[in-house]
Design a protein around this motif. Structure first.
Motif, PDB file in Angstrom:
ATOM      1  N   ARG A  35      -7.536  -9.714  -9.560  1.00  0.00           N
ATOM      2  CA  ARG A  35      -8.373 -10.847  -9.171  1.00  0.00           C
ATOM      3  C   ARG A  35      -9.338 -10.434  -8.061  1.00  0.00           C
ATOM      4  NH1 ARG A  35      -7.908 -16.328  -9.912  1.00  0.00           N
ATOM      5  NH2 ARG A  35      -5.898 -16.001 -10.936  1.00  0.00           N
ATOM      6  N   ILE A  36      -8.833  -9.652  -7.101  1.00  0.00           N
ATOM      7  CA  ILE A  36      -9.700  -9.178  -6.013  1.00  0.00           C
ATOM      8  C   ILE A  36     -10.789  -8.263  -6.567  1.00  0.00           C
ATOM      9  CG2 ILE A  36      -9.754  -7.777  -3.916  1.00  0.00           C
ATOM     10  CD1 ILE A  36      -6.922  -8.791  -3.323  1.00  0.00           C
ATOM     11  N   GLN A  37     -10.374  -7.374  -7.489  1.00  0.00           N
ATOM     12  CA  GLN A  37     -11.354  -6.461  -8.091  1.00  0.00           C
ATOM     13  C   GLN A  37     -12.432  -7.227  -8.854  1.00  0.00           C
ATOM     14  OE1 GLN A  37      -9.930  -4.115 -11.348  1.00  0.00           O
ATOM     15  NE2 GLN A  37     -11.303  -2.383 -10.872  1.00  0.00           N
ATOM     16  N   LYS A  38     -11.989  -8.228  -9.597  1.00  0.00           N
ATOM     17  CA  LYS A  38     -12.935  -9.015 -10.382  1.00  0.00           C
ATOM     18  C   LYS A  38     -13.916  -9.748  -9.476  1.00  0.00           C
ATOM     19  CE  LYS A  38     -13.062 -12.487 -14.048  1.00  0.00           C
ATOM     20  NZ  LYS A  38     -12.249 -13.368 -14.931  1.00  0.00           N
ATOM     21  N   ALA A  39     -13.389 -10.288  -8.372  1.00  0.00           N
ATOM     22  CA  ALA A  39     -14.269 -10.994  -7.435  1.00  0.00           C
ATOM     23  C   ALA A  39     -15.262 -10.031  -6.799  1.00  0.00           C
ATOM     24  CB  ALA A  39     -13.436 -11.685  -6.367  1.00  0.00           C
ATOM     25  N   ARG A  40     -14.808  -8.826  -6.467  1.00  0.00           N
ATOM     26  CA  ARG A  40     -15.716  -7.849  -5.850  1.00  0.00           C
ATOM     27  C   ARG A  40     -16.800  -7.405  -6.831  1.00  0.00           C
ATOM     28  NH1 ARG A  40     -12.202  -4.424  -4.541  1.00  0.00           N
ATOM     29  NH2 ARG A  40     -12.577  -2.869  -6.163  1.00  0.00           N
TER      30      ARG A  40
END
Length: 767
Positions: free
Chosen positions: A752-757
């Motif tokens: 989720r963090i990767q996708k947001a970044r």
């Protein structure tokens, strides 16, 4: 003039004579009247001759003897004692000690001797002759009956010599053994004591000697529920008084025993033939009176206007007899302010806080000992029987002790034992005179939740013995041709009363049925010391053997708890309403199990005059290895045999899944009498375990069969913890599962963090 004076004097003398004569006559008349009143109203004094009886007490039956029943004396322990008591209503007219002893063959004759003391007074010195060495010697020693009191101590002192010089008190050739066959002969005469309730519980309950009490209970007719409850309260209170000695309650209806004392329950409208003229009462009352047909027998008359008043009188007797005085005491008012709380029996320790060893001591000097080899210090520790111990359970003990300094040579130590099993040993340091030990001791578990099997523990049970055994090394050496006489100094050891042990934090949770808990602690009825959640169902109240079984059972439980069953409920009327009365109760059944308590799951035993049937499992060989995995019925048998079989069974109550039924059954009155004899504390070696125990004469056999269930309260997280504690492979699986779940969660979060970044990065490029 003279004639007139003469006449006047004569008249005065005549008047004086008449007045004096009238006064004298009146005085004589009053004296005669007073004498007549005295003779008519004074109760004649009983002057019958009371015969004496001869009783022989084997040495093995006296207190403080060795496990073998005898006494071993040596150079290290040259003094040993035995203790015996005399009842307060008995007089000793003659006594003697028949002594059997064997001295070491290495002793020097005459110089070696055995001294016998009675209550500190030297009675006899027995020199050891040459012909006695290594042989069994028989001596009869007369004892002065005037020196015998209520509590008595016979002390034996061994003075042994095996050489003229350089004697070593620890030499193994210094010994003398007093045999268990030795006995104390007492000529006893019963005393006719006054009818005074200030003497209570004497003479009805034995609280001094080790003999059991036999106290008949007398009813006018078949008793109703309230009358049985009153007798139940008194019988359990008798157990509180007699403690470990045991008590038996034969039951009589409209008759008196041939000898001894008795308790009689009467109301204004219901009284036996021998008390038909007894005055009616308007309040509950207790009276002590003579039994006319005996020389020394007394009866304790419990009276009331009705049977409900008998319950009040019984409670007053059990709880407030300290106020009783004189031959008769009337109970003007009795109020029960508060009922007992769970697990607060006086004989059990408080598991909610630390318990000091001083509170466990029952007599002065119990926490100290002295001698060349101090006698071990013992304490009794009674626990609630359903405490849940598992592997990993721990208790805290803070031990403070003092000791005389040991020799720097050798090894001296304190051994701490629980139920004769070594738990810890601590060195006695020569440079110190005291020490403090703080222990967090692990305990072996009694249950395993995952396998639901019982694992016997050798450490803690409902009744436990804590032993503190101080052992001093003793070294005596001398050079060749040199001898220094050393007088050994007795050692002294003490346990500080402030030492404590802490059972707080443990839960009440156990696997049922388990007749061992009932046999040793009255469980589950004993959860409340006053038995407020217990109902006793008597199916045949006209059967005196069934009533005796009830009273003996309650006397046993009273002795184990230290409190009377003041709030037990009695049920004799078996009807539809009975089920509602019993729904919230643990049930004690005497006689036959009522139909509404029978199910296919608990019908494991049938006893009656026409047939006997039993269902067994593979749990029928070794009670110590009973397992709930083997409780399924594997054999069924039905037979028809001669009468004389009794049993105790236990099963889950069909009226409430959290309650238990314990039933005392028999195929006949003779079978119930066998059970009654075994119910008396310390009267036999029989034990009850599992879910069924059969009694035949003085033997018992236990079986574990049928449905098992848990009783108590154990939080779910503790159940999970204990399962993991006993099953490491489950902990490993749970750890792996938790790791996988944790990794998945971490993966999801990181994705989720990767996708947001990446989304933010793509938005910047688009701008």
């Amino acid at each position: 003039m003279l004639s007139k004076s003469y006449k006047l004097v004569t008249a005065l003398l005549l008047a004086t004579y008449v007045t004096t004569g009238a006064y004298a006559a009146d005085k004589v008349k009053k004296e005669e009247s007073k004498e007549a009143i005295t003779v008519e109203n004074v109760t004649p004094v009983r002057i019958e001759s009371i015969p004496s009886t001869v009783t022989n007490y084997p040495l093995s039956s006296l207190d403080w003897v060795d496990p073998s029943g005898g006494l071993g004396l040596s150079g290290v322990t040259p003094k040993r004692s035995v203790h015996f008591s005399i009842k307060k209503d008995e007089l000793i007219t003659d006594s003697a000690l028949l002594l059997y002893y064997t001295p070491s063959p290495s002793l020097i004759p005459v110089r070696s001797q055995l001294n016998v003391y009675l209550n500190g007074l030297l009675v006899k010195t027995l020199p050891i002759e040459k012909v006695d060495l290594g042989n069994k010697v028989e001596k009869e020693i007369p004892l002065d009956p005037r020196a015998i009191g209520d509590d008595n101590i016979i002390e034996f002192e061994f003075i042994g010599h095996y050489t003229d010089i350089c004697e070593n008190p620890v030499d193994s050739t210094l010994w003398l053994n007093i045999g268990a066959a030795s006995n104390l002969r007492l000529n006893k005469q019963k005393l006719h004591i006054a009818n005074d309730l200030a003497n209570f519980p004497v003479p009805f309950f034995n609280i001094t000697t080790s003999d059991k009490t036999v106290l008949p209970i007398v009813f006018a007719t078949v008793p109703d529920e309230s009358t049985i409850k009153a007798a139940s309260i008194v019988s359990s209170y008798g157990g509180v008084l007699t403690k470990w000695r045991g008590i038996d309650y034969p039951v009589f209806i409209n008759s008196l025993p041939d000898d001894g004392n008795a308790i009689v329950f009467i109301t204004n409208d219901n009284r036996p033939y021998f008390l038909q003229e007894y005055p009616k009462t308007d309040v509950p009352a207790i009276e002590m009176a003579d039994i006319p047909s005996t020389l020394t027998g007394k009866m304790l008359i419990v009276s009331a206007p009705d049977s409900e008043g008998l319950v009040t009188a019984a409670k007053a007797l059990a709880m407030g007899n300290v106020l009783f005085n004189g031959p008769l005491s009337k109970i003007l008012e009795y109020k029960e302010i508060e009922k007992r709380k769970p697990y607060d029996a006086p004989n059990w320790i408080d598991t909610s806080k630390k318990v000091t060893f001083g509170s466990l001591a029952t007599y002065d000097e119990q926490l100290s000992s002295q001698g060349f080899k101090p006698i071990p210090i013992n304490l009794e520790l009674n626990l609630p029987p359903d405490l849940y111990f598992v592997n990993g359970s721990r208790i805290d003990m803070n031990l403070l002790y003092k000791y005389s300094k040991p020799s720097p040579l050798g090894m001296s130590q304190l051994r701490f034992l629980v139920n004769d099993h070594l738990l810890r040993s601590y060195p006695l340091k020569p440079e110190n005179e005291s020490d403090v030990i703080t222990e967090n001791m692990p305990l072996l578990g009694t249950l395993n939740l995952f396998t639901k099997s019982k694992v016997e523990t050798s450490f803690l049970k409902p009744m436990n013995k804590l032993t503190f055994d101080f052992n001093y090394s003793m070294l005596y050496t001398s050079k060749v041709n040199e001898c220094t006489t050393q007088l050994p100094i007795p050692n002294r050891v003490e346990i500080d009363p402030a030492s404590n042990i802490d059972f707080s934090g443990l839960y009440h949770f156990t696997l049922m049925p388990n007749l061992e808990l009932f046999w040793k602690s009255g469980y589950p009825f004993s959860i409340y010391a006053d038995l407020q959640e217990t109902a006793a169902v008597i199916t045949t109240p006209a059967d005196t053997s069934d009533l005796c079984a009830l009273f003996n059972t309650l006397g046993r439980i009273g002795a184990q708890l230290g409190f009377s069953s003041t709030n037990i409920e009695i049920v004799t009327d078996i009807s539809e309403k009975t089920e509602d009365r019993l729904a919230l109760k643990d049930i004690l059944v005497i006689g036959q199990v009522p139909d509404f308590l029978k199910t296919d799951d608990n019908a494991t035993l049938v006893l009656n005059k026409t047939r006997q049937a039993i269902s067994t499992s593979f749990n029928n060989q070794m009670p110590n290895s009973f397992s709930s995995e083997k409780r399924d019925v594997t054999q069924k048998m039905t037979a028809q045999s001669s009468e004389g079989l009794g049993a105790i069974i236990s099963f889950r109550s069909p009226l409430n899944k959290d309650k238990t039924v314990v039933a005392i059954l028999s195929d006949s009155p003779s079978g119930m009498e066998i059970v009654n004899e075994n119910l008396i504390l310390n009267a036999s070696s029989s034990e009850a375990r599992g879910s069924i125990t059969l009694f035949k004469e003085d033997r018992s056999r236990s079986f574990d069969v049928g449905e098992s269930y848990y009783v108590g309260d154990l939080p779910w997280y503790q159940r999970v913890y204990y399962v993991m504690l006993d099953n490491p492979w489950m902990l490993m699986i749970l750890s792996l599962f938790s790791s996988v779940v944790f990794c998945i969660i971490c993966y999801k979060v990181l994705k989720r963090i990767q996708k947001a970044r990446l989304l933010k990065k793509s938005q910047r490029k688009a701008q």
